[in-house]
Design a protein around this motif. Structure first.
Motif, PDB file in Angstrom:
ATOM      1  N   SER A  76       0.835  -1.210   0.000  1.00 15.64           N
ATOM      2  CA  SER A  76       0.000   0.000   0.000  1.00 15.64           C
ATOM      3  C   SER A  76       0.862   1.250   0.000  1.00 15.64           C
ATOM      4  O   SER A  76       0.543   2.240  -0.693  1.00 15.64           O
ATOM      5  CB  SER A  76      -0.932   0.002   1.221  1.00 15.64           C
ATOM      6  N   HIS A 113      -7.379   6.165  -1.749  1.00 17.96           N
ATOM      7  CA  HIS A 113      -7.605   4.727  -1.551  1.00 17.96           C
ATOM      8  C   HIS A 113      -6.413   4.082  -0.844  1.00 17.96           C
ATOM      9  O   HIS A 113      -6.577   3.358   0.147  1.00 17.96           O
ATOM     10  CB  HIS A 113      -7.855   4.063  -2.902  1.00 17.96           C
ATOM     11  N   LEU A 117      -5.928   2.457   2.916  1.00 19.81           N
ATOM     12  CA  LEU A 117      -5.442   1.098   3.152  1.00 19.81           C
ATOM     13  C   LEU A 117      -4.298   1.086   4.167  1.00 19.81           C
ATOM     14  O   LEU A 117      -4.194   0.174   4.991  1.00 19.81           O
ATOM     15  CB  LEU A 117      -4.976   0.468   1.834  1.00 19.81           C
ATOM     16  N   TRP A 156     -10.141  -3.694   1.081  1.00 14.03           N
ATOM     17  CA  TRP A 156     -10.195  -3.271  -0.316  1.00 14.03           C
ATOM     18  C   TRP A 156     -11.628  -2.981  -0.756  1.00 14.03           C
ATOM     19  O   TRP A 156     -11.883  -1.952  -1.398  1.00 14.03           O
ATOM     20  CB  TRP A 156      -9.554  -4.341  -1.205  1.00 14.03           C
TER      21      TRP A 156
END
Length: 333
Positions: A76, A113, A117, A156
């Motif tokens: 990530s 995003h 994460l 996710w």
């Protein structure tokens, strides 16, 4: 600046710009030195996180549920930095500050995003430490590889859903005024403030995402360490207590490095408007680019399991090279 065209015959006030202009570091003095710094940070980030992932993949002792989460954190970090820094350097080193509407939304989605994460993976690692110290006998029954993979899959799905909604809402904004984004990437806050239609839902969604995806994980991490602290006080032997605390130090450092800059910047922005825009942009960019670089360094230097695995891999490679040299020597003679 950029041409605009109407995308809706029903609502004449709905206007979508062809491009946005990312203002970024244009007004920052001596910005070229910062670009050199960004390049170095990105190089170290790519090498460090790739190295950690390779070590976890090659070392059998690290094929555990905990290190699945560490591998995911490194992945990530690598993807998050790759979504941000190369495009940032391209925009400001080569003066490509204009970015299309679609590319801007894509950039926003991936930056947020992967940041999300990172936050959720740190929470999963806190849960791992909580079970390991508070319920040591049940640890291997609760924290399994399958369980950790399911958690990562949920992360996710949850993250993609949240930010697909966030980006989808931006497409419904009308941009009939300025298209200059006062940030170093397509940031949601500066973009929704450019909208000339009702943007109250965007403000609410932005605050909800920050609270749900940054503040809530941090609160849960603090609560988990509060429970860990209570258990540690009940341990009678100092050796066992020190050993248990040592397993948490690397994770606590990661939590501090990731959350403190983000929270301090947001709190400072909320409490005062006197911070210079250049200072705010530099602080926010550092808060995003530094944790992915530091995390693999901390895990390499502070985690005994990783250090032992690196030594074992090094010995294995030396042994393999020695055997190959002996075979070549025998063939020659």
């Amino acid at each position: 600046m950029s041409s605009v065209h109407s995308d809706s015959s029903v609502n004449s006030t709905f206007v979508r710009p062809a491009t946005f202009f990312i203002n970024g570091f244009l007004n920052v003095p001596h910005a070229k030195y910062y670009y050199v710094f960004l390049s170095l940070v990105y190089a170290v980030t790519v090498f460090g996180n790739s190295f950690i992932m390779c070590v976890i993949y090659l070392a059998r002792r690290l094929h555990t549920a905990k290190y699945i989460a560490v591998f995911h954190l490194a992945f990530s970090d690598l993807c998050g930095s790759s979504a941000l820094i190369p495009k940032l350097l391209d925009m400001f080193l080569f003066e490509h500050q204009y970015i299309s509407f679609e590319d801007c939304l894509t950039n926003m989605f991936f930056v947020f995003h992967f940041m999300n994460l990172q936050s959720l993976t740190l929470l999963s690692l806190a849960y791992d430490r909580l079970i390991a110290i508070c319920f040591p006998l049940k640890y291997h029954f609760i924290i399994t590889k399958r369980f950790m993979c399911l958690i990562i899959a949920f992360m996710w799905i949850f993250s993609v859903t949240i930010f697909a909604v966030l980006v989808g809402l931006v497409t419904r904004l009308s941009f009939c005024g300025s298209t200059v984004v006062n940030s170093y990437f397509c940031d949601h806050g500066p973009m929704h403030r450019l909208g000339c239609s009702d943007n109250s839902i965007h403000l609410m969604m932005g605050r909800m995402c920050f609270g749900l995806l940054i503040c809530l994980p941090l609160v849960l991490i603090i609560l988990s360490y509060f429970c860990i602290t209570l258990v540690l006080f009940k341990i009678s032997q100092n050796v066992d207590r020190t050993k248990a605390m040592k397993t948490c130090t690397s994770h606590l450092l990661l939590v501090a490095i990731f959350y403190i800059p983000l929270l301090s910047n947001n709190i400072a922005a909320a409490l005062t408007s006197s911070i210079h825009p250049n200072v705010r942009i530099i602080n926010n960019s550092l808060a995003q680019i530094m944790p992915p670089m530091l995390i693999p360094i901390i895990y390499t230097l502070k985690t005994d399991e990783v250090k032992r695995s690196i030594k074992d891999l090094n010995k294995r490679n030396k042994t393999k090279i020695t055997k190959e040299e002996n075979i070549k020597y025998r063939r020659k003679n």
